[in-house]
Design a protein around this motif. Structure first.
Motif, PDB file in Angstrom:
ATOM      1  N   ILE A  62      37.339  39.153  34.040  1.00 55.24           N
ATOM      2  CA  ILE A  62      36.829  38.941  35.394  1.00 55.24           C
ATOM      3  C   ILE A  62      36.127  37.592  35.482  1.00 55.24           C
ATOM      4  CG2 ILE A  62      35.241  39.803  37.171  1.00 55.24           C
ATOM      5  CD1 ILE A  62      37.661  41.619  36.790  1.00 55.24           C
ATOM      6  N   ASP A  63      36.483  36.828  36.483  1.00 55.65           N
ATOM      7  CA  ASP A  63      35.923  35.496  36.758  1.00 55.65           C
ATOM      8  C   ASP A  63      36.236  34.460  35.683  1.00 55.65           C
ATOM      9  OD1 ASP A  63      34.853  36.166  39.212  1.00 55.65           O
ATOM     10  OD2 ASP A  63      32.902  36.688  38.399  1.00 55.65           O
ATOM     11  N   THR A  64      37.202  34.731  34.807  1.00 55.58           N
ATOM     12  CA  THR A  64      37.542  33.738  33.790  1.00 55.58           C
ATOM     13  C   THR A  64      38.951  33.188  33.955  1.00 55.58           C
ATOM     14  OG1 THR A  64      38.355  35.383  32.228  1.00 55.58           O
ATOM     15  CG2 THR A  64      36.011  34.821  32.093  1.00 55.58           C
ATOM     16  N   GLU A  65      39.779  33.854  34.801  1.00 53.92           N
ATOM     17  CA  GLU A  65      41.157  33.386  34.909  1.00 53.92           C
ATOM     18  C   GLU A  65      41.238  32.072  35.680  1.00 53.92           C
ATOM     19  OE1 GLU A  65      40.434  36.396  36.699  1.00 53.92           O
ATOM     20  OE2 GLU A  65      40.386  35.461  38.627  1.00 53.92           O
ATOM     21  N   GLN A  66      42.225  31.277  35.319  1.00 51.72           N
ATOM     22  CA  GLN A  66      42.493  30.011  35.988  1.00 51.72           C
ATOM     23  C   GLN A  66      43.750  30.191  36.823  1.00 51.72           C
ATOM     24  OE1 GLN A  66      40.517  27.185  35.742  1.00 51.72           O
ATOM     25  NE2 GLN A  66      39.145  28.584  34.707  1.00 51.72           N
ATOM     26  N   LEU A  67      43.609  30.135  38.138  1.00 54.59           N
ATOM     27  CA  LEU A  67      44.748  30.304  39.018  1.00 54.59           C
ATOM     28  C   LEU A  67      45.398  28.958  39.315  1.00 54.59           C
ATOM     29  CD1 LEU A  67      43.255  32.874  41.548  1.00 54.59           C
ATOM     30  CD2 LEU A  67      44.534  33.315  39.465  1.00 54.59           C
ATOM     31  N   ALA A  68      46.717  28.953  39.340  1.00 55.85           N
ATOM     32  CA  ALA A  68      47.437  27.721  39.654  1.00 55.85           C
ATOM     33  C   ALA A  68      47.250  27.340  41.117  1.00 55.85           C
ATOM     34  CB  ALA A  68      48.922  27.897  39.345  1.00 55.85           C
ATOM     35  N   PHE A  69      47.060  28.322  41.965  1.00 53.82           N
ATOM     36  CA  PHE A  69      46.913  28.088  43.405  1.00 53.82           C
ATOM     37  C   PHE A  69      45.782  28.978  43.883  1.00 53.82           C
ATOM     38  CE2 PHE A  69      48.308  26.671  47.428  1.00 53.82           C
ATOM     39  CZ  PHE A  69      48.193  27.728  48.305  1.00 53.82           C
ATOM     40  N   ASP A  70      44.626  28.421  44.173  1.00 57.81           N
ATOM     41  CA  ASP A  70      43.434  29.211  44.476  1.00 57.81           C
ATOM     42  C   ASP A  70      42.866  28.831  45.835  1.00 57.81           C
ATOM     43  OD1 ASP A  70      41.129  30.704  44.509  1.00 57.81           O
ATOM     44  OD2 ASP A  70      40.382  29.973  42.594  1.00 57.81           O
ATOM     45  N   ASN A  71      43.287  29.552  46.874  1.00 61.00           N
ATOM     46  CA  ASN A  71      42.752  29.308  48.218  1.00 61.00           C
ATOM     47  C   ASN A  71      41.322  29.804  48.370  1.00 61.00           C
ATOM     48  OD1 ASN A  71      44.917  28.062  49.489  1.00 61.00           O
ATOM     49  ND2 ASN A  71      45.931  30.013  49.871  1.00 61.00           N
ATOM     50  N   TRP A  72      40.863  30.593  47.430  1.00 58.23           N
ATOM     51  CA  TRP A  72      39.560  31.213  47.553  1.00 58.23           C
ATOM     52  C   TRP A  72      38.499  30.501  46.731  1.00 58.23           C
ATOM     53  CZ3 TRP A  72      44.209  33.568  46.826  1.00 58.23           C
ATOM     54  CH2 TRP A  72      44.663  34.358  47.869  1.00 58.23           C
TER      55      TRP A  72
END
Length: 77
Positions: A62-72
Motif C-alpha cells: 500500500i502506497d509503495t507502487e509506482q504507476l505508469a499513469f497516475d491521474n491521482w
C-alpha cells in the motif's frame, strides 16, 4: 463496467472503451480491501467475512507502487 460493452459485436468505439478500462490504474491508497463471503456469487452481495484459517492479507505494498499513469498523484486521502 459490469454491462455488456459490445452488445453482441465489437465496434471501434466499444474497443476503445474496453482499452480505456483495461489501462486504468488506481493507486492502492484509494482502494479498500477485505475478504468477502465465499458465496457472494450465489447471494449477489459481497459481504465481508473472516477466514481465521488463512494468513492475513499482505498490505505492505500500500502506497509503495509506482504507476505508469497516475491521474491521482496530487490527491490526498
Amino acid at each position: 463496467m459490469m454491462t455488456q460493452p459490445t452488445e453482441g459485436k465489437l465496434t471501434p468505439a466499444n474497443e476503445a472503451r474496453l482499452s480505456e478500462i483495461a489501462l486504468t490504474q488506481i493507486p492502492s491508497r484509494l482502494l479498500e480491501t477485505c475478504t468477502i463471503d465465499k458465496d457472494y456469487r450465489l447471494s449477489g452481495e459481497a459481504k465481508p467475512a473472516d477466514y481465521p484459517e488463512l494468513a492475513p492479507l499482505d498490505m505492505t505494498f500500500i502506497d509503495t507502487e509506482q504507476l505508469a499513469f497516475d491521474n491521482w498523484r496530487l490527491q490526498t486521502v
